[in-house]
Design an enzyme around this catalytic site. Structure first.
Site, PDB file in Angstrom:
ATOM      1  N   ARG A 148       0.829  -1.209   0.000  1.00  0.00           N
ATOM      2  CA  ARG A 148       0.000   0.000   0.000  1.00  0.00           C
ATOM      3  C   ARG A 148       0.865   1.261   0.000  1.00  0.00           C
ATOM      4  O   ARG A 148       0.528   2.246  -0.668  1.00  0.00           O
ATOM      5  CB  ARG A 148      -0.954  -0.018   1.198  1.00  0.00           C
ATOM      6  CG  ARG A 148      -1.986   1.096   1.119  1.00  0.00           C
ATOM      7  CD  ARG A 148      -3.081   0.927   2.154  1.00  0.00           C
ATOM      8  NE  ARG A 148      -2.553   1.039   3.506  1.00  0.00           N
ATOM      9  CZ  ARG A 148      -3.239   0.708   4.599  1.00  0.00           C
ATOM     10  NH1 ARG A 148      -4.469   0.235   4.502  1.00  0.00           N
ATOM     11  NH2 ARG A 148      -2.699   0.854   5.794  1.00  0.00           N
ATOM     12  N   LYS A 157      -2.791   6.574   1.249  1.00  0.00           N
ATOM     13  CA  LYS A 157      -2.611   7.002   2.641  1.00  0.00           C
ATOM     14  C   LYS A 157      -1.679   8.195   2.671  1.00  0.00           C
ATOM     15  O   LYS A 157      -0.500   8.073   2.995  1.00  0.00           O
ATOM     16  CB  LYS A 157      -2.069   5.833   3.472  1.00  0.00           C
ATOM     17  CG  LYS A 157      -2.593   5.828   4.894  1.00  0.00           C
ATOM     18  CD  LYS A 157      -2.286   4.541   5.608  1.00  0.00           C
ATOM     19  CE  LYS A 157      -2.700   4.617   7.068  1.00  0.00           C
ATOM     20  NZ  LYS A 157      -4.145   4.582   7.268  1.00  0.00           N
ATOM     21  N   GLU A 193     -16.159   6.402   4.113  1.00  0.00           N
ATOM     22  CA  GLU A 193     -15.286   6.158   5.259  1.00  0.00           C
ATOM     23  C   GLU A 193     -15.961   6.562   6.562  1.00  0.00           C
ATOM     24  O   GLU A 193     -16.832   7.440   6.579  1.00  0.00           O
ATOM     25  CB  GLU A 193     -14.008   6.999   5.142  1.00  0.00           C
ATOM     26  CG  GLU A 193     -13.075   6.592   4.028  1.00  0.00           C
ATOM     27  CD  GLU A 193     -12.041   5.569   4.458  1.00  0.00           C
ATOM     28  OE1 GLU A 193     -12.033   5.138   5.623  1.00  0.00           O
ATOM     29  OE2 GLU A 193     -11.240   5.189   3.588  1.00  0.00           O
TER      30      GLU A 193
HETATM   31  C1  LIG Z   1      -5.206   3.743   7.531  1.00  0.00           C
HETATM   32  C2  LIG Z   1      -6.618   4.030   7.208  1.00  0.00           C
HETATM   33  C3  LIG Z   1      -7.635   3.070   7.364  1.00  0.00           C
HETATM   34  C4  LIG Z   1      -7.394   1.730   7.996  1.00  0.00           C
HETATM   35  O1  LIG Z   1      -6.530   0.918   7.294  1.00  0.00           O
HETATM   36  P1  LIG Z   1      -5.855  -0.325   8.015  1.00  0.00           P
HETATM   37  O2  LIG Z   1      -4.955  -0.883   6.983  1.00  0.00           O
HETATM   38  O3  LIG Z   1      -6.949  -1.263   8.373  1.00  0.00           O
HETATM   39  O4  LIG Z   1      -5.159   0.203   9.204  1.00  0.00           O
HETATM   40  C5  LIG Z   1      -8.913   3.407   6.964  1.00  0.00           C
HETATM   41  N1  LIG Z   1      -9.207   4.620   6.450  1.00  0.00           N
HETATM   42  C6  LIG Z   1      -8.267   5.579   6.307  1.00  0.00           C
HETATM   43  C7  LIG Z   1      -8.646   6.898   5.757  1.00  0.00           C
HETATM   44  C8  LIG Z   1      -6.947   5.314   6.675  1.00  0.00           C
HETATM   45  O5  LIG Z   1      -6.015   6.270   6.530  1.00  0.00           O
END
Ligand SMILES: *Cc1c(COP(=O)(O)O)cnc(C)c1O
Length: 342
Positions: free
Chosen positions: A83, A186, A222
């Site tokens: 990722r 991210k 989200e």
């Molecule tokens: C990091 C994140 C998540 C959760 O991802 P994980 O891989 O399960 O920790 C969900 N939504 C957003 C906006 C994020 O930045």
């Protein structure tokens, strides 16, 4: 260097603690250096770094868990590596070989082993990898140099004394992502865009807000910085599918657990806000919280309650127990999910 740490594990929240060592690697002239562990928790970078002005950066979050037999393990770090590379590509930063990424996380956890909380406290060692554009650069464009860093902090169990549902509100004023923007990556810009919405939601007594799809504002995307899932009245695990959602590793792990461990049907699809009454339970999932049961969601001035505002639903609880059990080594993990630190 401290090898004996004096921390009250039960009192830990989600806050910064300076640990002993962190990892730094620099990319310059087309390649990453070997990287090293350093003591200094401050980094010195050019005032003209793209990370500071143009948001050229991204990050990850994962955890190290101490098991009953006192070993330490990571949960699916290869997924975080993949990722971070997708995020890097999206904002024109160099990719990091998966082995280099996982090795950096392992080095940091080993070097700070004393900070990995004891088994049974529910606390973990949170690992924060990040990549930032650095070096002198004024014009809008990718940086000449990049820094890949990894640090860690012990963090407390999100829920002390049982899974407690919290309420959320639909964000009607703000989007966190654009239809063809960076919602699936991210990167800090998504968070900057969500800070105000988050603060306004908490001022009104909600844990955070739920974002609808930025194009039509009719579908759930989200839940704050976590992914949404719901359990329908027919026991289907349903979760939104959209190109502007951050693909949560926890969510994909829950999809696998729902299918393979709990023998549930799973659907990745649109979740129209107008049909949330199809769900008897709902939750938010991510590395930090594992699963947060959603008590209710406020929409159009009304609070829609799922299972209960005070108690976790039975299926959400089973999902949580299975995932938590896998992460702490008490439930057998699917092949490749666990990477041992020691
Ligand atoms: C990091 C994140 C998540 C959760 O991802 P994980 O891989 O399960 O920790 C969900 N939504 C957003 C906006 C994020 O930045």
């Amino acid at each position: 260097m401290s090898t004996n740490v004096n921390i009250d594990w039960d009192k830990l929240g989600f806050a910064y603690t300076k640990t002993d060592l962190r990892y730094i690697s620099i990319w310059e002239n087309g390649k990453w250096d070997d990287g090293k562990l350093v003591e200094d928790n401050n980094i010195s970078i050019s005032e003209a770094s793209t990370a500071l002005h143009y948001g050229q950066q991204c990050f990850e979050g994962l955890k190290a868990y101490r098991t009953k037999d006192d070993s330490i393990q990571l949960f699916r770090p290869d997924q975080n590596a993949k990722r971070i590379n997708r995020s890097c590509k999206r904002v024109l930063m160099p990719e990091i070989p998966v082995e280099k990424f996982v090795d950096a996380c392992l080095q940091v956890v080993k070097a700070n082993e004393a900070f990995v909380p004891p088994y049974g406290t529910g606390a973990t060692l949170y690992i924060r990898p990040y990549v930032i554009g650095i070096g002198d650069n004024l014009g809008v464009g990718p940086a000449p140099k990049f820094l890949f860093g990894v640090f860690c902090c012990p963090v407390g169990a999100y829920f002390k004394g049982g899974l407690a549902p919290v309420n959320f509100m639909i964000s009607e004023k703000y989007d966190r992502a654009a239809p063809h923007g960076t919602g699936a990556d991210k990167i800090g810009g998504n968070y900057a865009a969500s800070l105000l919405a988050h603060v306004e939601a908490t001022k009104r007594g909600f844990a955070d807000c739920v974002y609808l799809d930025p194009a039509t504002h009719t579908k759930i995307e989200e839940v704050g910085a976590a992914n949404f899932f719901g359990i329908t009245k027919d026991n289907v695990f349903a979760t939104p599918k959209s190109p502007s959602i951050l693909p949560s590793i926890t969510k994909y792990s829950l999809i696998h657990i729902a299918k393979e461990y709990l023998k549930m049907q799973v659907e990745e699809r649109d979740i129209p806000i107008d049909s949330i009454s199809e769900f008897k339970e709902a939750g938010a999932c991510g590395t930090a919280a594992v699963i947060t049961p959603i008590g209710g969601i406020e929409y159009n001035g009304e609070l829609h309650v799922f299972h209960s505002e005070t108690e976790v639903g039975p299926i959400t609880k089973k999902l949580y127990d299975t995932l938590y059990g896998i992460q702490f080594g008490d439930v057998e993990a699917p092949e490749g999910w666990i990477v041992k630190v020691k």
